[in-house]
Design a protein around this motif. Sequence first.
Motif, PDB file in Angstrom:
ATOM      1  N   ARG A  27       0.832  -1.205   0.000  1.00  0.00           N
ATOM      2  CA  ARG A  27       0.000   0.000   0.000  1.00  0.00           C
ATOM      3  C   ARG A  27       0.871   1.261   0.000  1.00  0.00           C
ATOM      4  O   ARG A  27       0.535   2.252  -0.654  1.00  0.00           O
ATOM      5  CB  ARG A  27      -0.949  -0.004   1.186  1.00  0.00           C
ATOM      6  CG  ARG A  27      -2.155  -0.915   0.969  1.00  0.00           C
ATOM      7  CD  ARG A  27      -3.225  -0.709   2.011  1.00  0.00           C
ATOM      8  NE  ARG A  27      -2.867  -1.251   3.317  1.00  0.00           N
ATOM      9  CZ  ARG A  27      -3.010  -2.525   3.678  1.00  0.00           C
ATOM     10  NH1 ARG A  27      -3.530  -3.396   2.831  1.00  0.00           N
ATOM     11  NH2 ARG A  27      -2.659  -2.926   4.874  1.00  0.00           N
ATOM     12  N   CYS A  28       1.986   1.225   0.702  1.00  0.00           N
ATOM     13  CA  CYS A  28       2.912   2.362   0.683  1.00  0.00           C
ATOM     14  C   CYS A  28       3.473   2.576  -0.722  1.00  0.00           C
ATOM     15  O   CYS A  28       3.560   3.717  -1.193  1.00  0.00           O
ATOM     16  CB  CYS A  28       4.062   2.144   1.664  1.00  0.00           C
ATOM     17  SG  CYS A  28       3.634   2.454   3.379  1.00  0.00           S
ATOM     18  N   GLU A 105      -3.990  14.953  -1.466  1.00  0.00           N
ATOM     19  CA  GLU A 105      -4.712  13.765  -1.009  1.00  0.00           C
ATOM     20  C   GLU A 105      -3.833  12.523  -1.108  1.00  0.00           C
ATOM     21  O   GLU A 105      -3.856  11.664  -0.224  1.00  0.00           O
ATOM     22  CB  GLU A 105      -5.992  13.578  -1.823  1.00  0.00           C
ATOM     23  CG  GLU A 105      -7.058  14.615  -1.530  1.00  0.00           C
ATOM     24  CD  GLU A 105      -8.239  14.546  -2.495  1.00  0.00           C
ATOM     25  OE1 GLU A 105      -8.255  13.663  -3.387  1.00  0.00           O
ATOM     26  OE2 GLU A 105      -9.137  15.397  -2.359  1.00  0.00           O
ATOM     27  N   GLU A 108      -1.487  12.530   1.763  1.00  0.00           N
ATOM     28  CA  GLU A 108      -2.159  12.094   2.986  1.00  0.00           C
ATOM     29  C   GLU A 108      -2.323  10.580   3.016  1.00  0.00           C
ATOM     30  O   GLU A 108      -2.131   9.948   4.060  1.00  0.00           O
ATOM     31  CB  GLU A 108      -3.524  12.781   3.107  1.00  0.00           C
ATOM     32  CG  GLU A 108      -3.440  14.254   3.430  1.00  0.00           C
ATOM     33  CD  GLU A 108      -4.793  14.946   3.398  1.00  0.00           C
ATOM     34  OE1 GLU A 108      -5.834  14.253   3.276  1.00  0.00           O
ATOM     35  OE2 GLU A 108      -4.813  16.187   3.493  1.00  0.00           O
ATOM     36  N   LYS A 109      -2.669   9.996   1.864  1.00  0.00           N
ATOM     37  CA  LYS A 109      -2.788   8.539   1.790  1.00  0.00           C
ATOM     38  C   LYS A 109      -1.458   7.876   2.100  1.00  0.00           C
ATOM     39  O   LYS A 109      -1.410   6.853   2.791  1.00  0.00           O
ATOM     40  CB  LYS A 109      -3.255   8.100   0.398  1.00  0.00           C
ATOM     41  CG  LYS A 109      -4.715   8.260   0.145  1.00  0.00           C
ATOM     42  CD  LYS A 109      -5.053   7.707  -1.233  1.00  0.00           C
ATOM     43  CE  LYS A 109      -6.494   7.904  -1.599  1.00  0.00           C
ATOM     44  NZ  LYS A 109      -6.793   7.398  -2.954  1.00  0.00           N
ATOM     45  N   GLN A 111       0.951   9.085   3.960  1.00  0.00           N
ATOM     46  CA  GLN A 111       1.211   9.216   5.397  1.00  0.00           C
ATOM     47  C   GLN A 111       0.411   8.181   6.185  1.00  0.00           C
ATOM     48  O   GLN A 111       0.932   7.570   7.123  1.00  0.00           O
ATOM     49  CB  GLN A 111       0.867  10.629   5.874  1.00  0.00           C
ATOM     50  CG  GLN A 111       1.849  11.674   5.393  1.00  0.00           C
ATOM     51  CD  GLN A 111       1.420  13.085   5.747  1.00  0.00           C
ATOM     52  OE1 GLN A 111       0.294  13.315   6.182  1.00  0.00           O
ATOM     53  NE2 GLN A 111       2.312  14.037   5.550  1.00  0.00           N
ATOM     54  N   GLN A 112      -0.837   7.969   5.792  1.00  0.00           N
ATOM     55  CA  GLN A 112      -1.657   6.958   6.469  1.00  0.00           C
ATOM     56  C   GLN A 112      -1.085   5.563   6.244  1.00  0.00           C
ATOM     57  O   GLN A 112      -1.037   4.748   7.169  1.00  0.00           O
ATOM     58  CB  GLN A 112      -3.103   7.028   5.972  1.00  0.00           C
ATOM     59  CG  GLN A 112      -3.836   8.267   6.415  1.00  0.00           C
ATOM     60  CD  GLN A 112      -5.197   8.402   5.755  1.00  0.00           C
ATOM     61  OE1 GLN A 112      -5.556   7.640   4.858  1.00  0.00           O
ATOM     62  NE2 GLN A 112      -5.966   9.385   6.195  1.00  0.00           N
ATOM     63  N   ALA A 113      -0.662   5.292   5.018  1.00  0.00           N
ATOM     64  CA  ALA A 113      -0.089   3.975   4.714  1.00  0.00           C
ATOM     65  C   ALA A 113       1.205   3.750   5.491  1.00  0.00           C
ATOM     66  O   ALA A 113       1.449   2.644   5.983  1.00  0.00           O
ATOM     67  CB  ALA A 113       0.156   3.845   3.208  1.00  0.00           C
ATOM     68  N   ARG A 114       2.007   4.785   5.623  1.00  0.00           N
ATOM     69  CA  ARG A 114       3.253   4.654   6.395  1.00  0.00           C
ATOM     70  C   ARG A 114       2.964   4.434   7.876  1.00  0.00           C
ATOM     71  O   ARG A 114       3.641   3.654   8.536  1.00  0.00           O
ATOM     72  CB  ARG A 114       4.130   5.887   6.207  1.00  0.00           C
ATOM     73  CG  ARG A 114       4.819   5.909   4.867  1.00  0.00           C
ATOM     74  CD  ARG A 114       5.722   7.089   4.721  1.00  0.00           C
ATOM     75  NE  ARG A 114       6.434   7.036   3.437  1.00  0.00           N
ATOM     76  CZ  ARG A 114       7.030   8.073   2.897  1.00  0.00           C
ATOM     77  NH1 ARG A 114       7.047   9.244   3.516  1.00  0.00           N
ATOM     78  NH2 ARG A 114       7.635   7.950   1.743  1.00  0.00           N
ATOM     79  N   ALA A 115       1.945   5.122   8.390  1.00  0.00           N
ATOM     80  CA  ALA A 115       1.575   4.917   9.798  1.00  0.00           C
ATOM     81  C   ALA A 115       1.077   3.490   9.998  1.00  0.00           C
ATOM     82  O   ALA A 115       1.415   2.831  10.990  1.00  0.00           O
ATOM     83  CB  ALA A 115       0.500   5.918  10.209  1.00  0.00           C
ATOM     84  N   GLU A 116       0.305   3.001   9.043  1.00  0.00           N
ATOM     85  CA  GLU A 116      -0.186   1.623   9.113  1.00  0.00           C
ATOM     86  C   GLU A 116       0.978   0.643   9.040  1.00  0.00           C
ATOM     87  O   GLU A 116       0.997  -0.359   9.765  1.00  0.00           O
ATOM     88  CB  GLU A 116      -1.162   1.375   7.960  1.00  0.00           C
ATOM     89  CG  GLU A 116      -1.806   0.022   7.980  1.00  0.00           C
ATOM     90  CD  GLU A 116      -2.753  -0.177   6.806  1.00  0.00           C
ATOM     91  OE1 GLU A 116      -2.756  -1.290   6.256  1.00  0.00           O
ATOM     92  OE2 GLU A 116      -3.474   0.772   6.453  1.00  0.00           O
ATOM     93  N   ARG A 119       2.706   0.552  12.402  1.00  0.00           N
ATOM     94  CA  ARG A 119       1.938  -0.251  13.374  1.00  0.00           C
ATOM     95  C   ARG A 119       2.085  -1.739  13.079  1.00  0.00           C
ATOM     96  O   ARG A 119       2.279  -2.548  13.991  1.00  0.00           O
ATOM     97  CB  ARG A 119       0.457   0.140  13.332  1.00  0.00           C
ATOM     98  CG  ARG A 119       0.125   1.401  14.086  1.00  0.00           C
ATOM     99  CD  ARG A 119      -1.382   1.589  14.226  1.00  0.00           C
ATOM    100  NE  ARG A 119      -2.092   1.636  12.971  1.00  0.00           N
ATOM    101  CZ  ARG A 119      -2.241   2.722  12.212  1.00  0.00           C
ATOM    102  NH1 ARG A 119      -1.733   3.857  12.602  1.00  0.00           N
ATOM    103  NH2 ARG A 119      -2.904   2.654  11.076  1.00  0.00           N
TER     104      ARG A 119
END
Length: 162
Positions: A27-28, A105, A108-109, A111-116, A119
Amino acid sequence: MTRLPNPHEAAQLVRLRGLRVRRARERCSAAQAEIDAAAEAVRARQRKIVQLRRDMEALSHAVVHALATQLPRWSGTVVAQRDKLADRLERDEYALIGDERQQEEAQEKLQQARAELTRAMAQEDAVRGLAEQSQRAVVALRERRVETELEDQWRAPAAALR
C-alpha cells in the motif's frame, strides 16, 4: 504468569503479521506511485500554463508588430484567438488547483499507509518476541524434564543400594 501460546501457534501468528507488513508495504508503494503520478500531472499542467502564457504574449507581440498593418482585416480573428487562449489558460489554472488537491490527497494517503506500516511492523515485532519467548519456554521445560529424569535415574540406584 501469563500463558504463552505454543510455538506452532506463535509461528502462525508471526507469518500472519508478516503478511500484514507485506500488504502495508504494498500500500505504501501504491501510494508513492500515486504521489509520483499526481506530481507529474501538476508539472505537466504547469508547463501547459506557461506555454499558454507564452502563446498569449506572442499573440500580443504579433498584434503590435507583425499584424499591425493588417489589423483591421484580422482583428476579429485576433480577438477570437486571444479569447480562446484566455479561456484555455483559465481552465488550466482551475485544473491545476484540482491537480494540486489530488497531490495533497495522495500525500495524505501515503502518510496513512506509512503509519499503518509502522503499526504492522511493531505488531510483527511483538509477535516475533512472543514466539521467541514461547520457544525458549518450551526449551526450558524440556531441559527441566531431562534434569528431573536424570535426577530420578541417580536416585533410583541409590535407593536400591540401601
